[in-house]
Enzyme design. Structure first.
Site, mmCIF file in Angstrom:
data_model
loop_
_atom_site.group_PDB
_atom_site.id
_atom_site.type_symbol
_atom_site.label_atom_id
_atom_site.label_comp_id
_atom_site.label_asym_id
_atom_site.label_seq_id
_atom_site.Cartn_x
_atom_site.Cartn_y
_atom_site.Cartn_z
ATOM 1 N N CYS A 80 -10.910 -2.968 -4.259
ATOM 2 C CA CYS A 80 -9.964 -3.974 -4.759
ATOM 3 C C CYS A 80 -10.690 -5.227 -5.242
ATOM 4 O O CYS A 80 -10.223 -5.890 -6.163
ATOM 5 C CB CYS A 80 -8.926 -4.321 -3.698
ATOM 6 N N GLU B 157 0.256 5.170 0.764
ATOM 7 C CA GLU B 157 -0.654 6.224 1.199
ATOM 8 C C GLU B 157 -0.224 7.581 0.640
ATOM 9 O O GLU B 157 0.864 7.717 0.078
ATOM 10 C CB GLU B 157 -0.726 6.240 2.733
ATOM 11 N N ASN C 124 0.842 -1.194 0.000
ATOM 12 C CA ASN C 124 0.000 0.000 0.000
ATOM 13 C C ASN C 124 0.880 1.247 0.000
ATOM 14 O O ASN C 124 1.975 1.264 0.561
ATOM 15 C CB ASN C 124 -1.008 -0.009 1.156
ATOM 16 N N CYS D 45 -10.473 -4.822 0.118
ATOM 17 C CA CYS D 45 -11.542 -3.834 0.280
ATOM 18 C C CYS D 45 -12.482 -3.920 -0.930
ATOM 19 O O CYS D 45 -12.195 -4.600 -1.922
ATOM 20 C CB CYS D 45 -10.952 -2.431 0.423
ATOM 21 N N GLU E 180 -3.079 -4.534 -3.174
ATOM 22 C CA GLU E 180 -3.595 -5.360 -4.272
ATOM 23 C C GLU E 180 -3.544 -4.577 -5.590
ATOM 24 O O GLU E 180 -3.236 -5.119 -6.641
ATOM 25 C CB GLU E 180 -5.038 -5.785 -3.992
ATOM 26 N N CYS F 32 -4.007 0.751 -2.626
ATOM 27 C CA CYS F 32 -3.945 -0.496 -1.870
ATOM 28 C C CYS F 32 -2.837 -1.397 -2.424
ATOM 29 O O CYS F 32 -2.441 -1.280 -3.591
ATOM 30 C CB CYS F 32 -5.268 -1.242 -1.966
#
Ligand SMILES: [Zn+2]
Length: 142
Positions: free
Chosen positions: A100, A54, A52, A97, A65, A63
């Site tokens: 994703c 940010e 990830n 999530c 993924e 993310c």
């Protein structure tokens, strides 16, 4: 014998699971401190990794993924996902999530699985399509 023997998927799975804890250290989780690493294994038996990333503008973060899928596409070759492995720095069992799940659906094969990794070992295995039933996808635009 061929020099290009693809290792069995379970060997790839183990190798990818063992690689994820070290990758967690590369995560950029400055704001949440919730580090995540992911591996996408394509149907040609190649593993692609992501963490990830940010951002100070929170919605601009990505993310793990998502970055792993980007690595798969960037690598060329197969765009079919056989497995997605996910590890979190908290050692919690993490599922993708909602966003994703949609990203994975774009490339997931019929038997795609989501594998949670804790301590470098696969601890849970979930059929992907059970996480996003009746989804919208490429077939809807054909
Ligand atoms: Zn996500």
């Amino acid at each position: 014998m061929s020099a290009n023997v693809t290792p069995p998927l379970d060997t790839l799975e183990q190798d990818a699971a063992r690689a994820l804890p070290a990758l967690l250290e590369r995560s950029y989780a400055r704001y949440s401190n919730f580090t995540v690493a992911a591996a996408v294994i394509d149907d040609e038996g190649r593993a692609h990794y992501g963490v990830n990333v940010e951002n100070a503008a929170y919605p601009s973060g990505t993310c793990a993924e998502q970055t792993a899928i980007g690595a798969m596409i960037t690598a060329g070759g197969s765009r079919r996902i056989a497995k997605v492995l996910i590890a979190a720095g908290s050692d919690a069992v993490v599922q993708p999530c909602g966003a994703c799940r949609q990203r994975i659906a774009e490339f997931a094969d019929e038997a795609c699985e989501i594998l949670s990794v804790q301590g470098g070992e696969v601890t849970t295995r979930t059929p992907f399509w059970g996480l996003l039933p009746q989804s919208f996808g490429p077939r809807d635009l054909d």
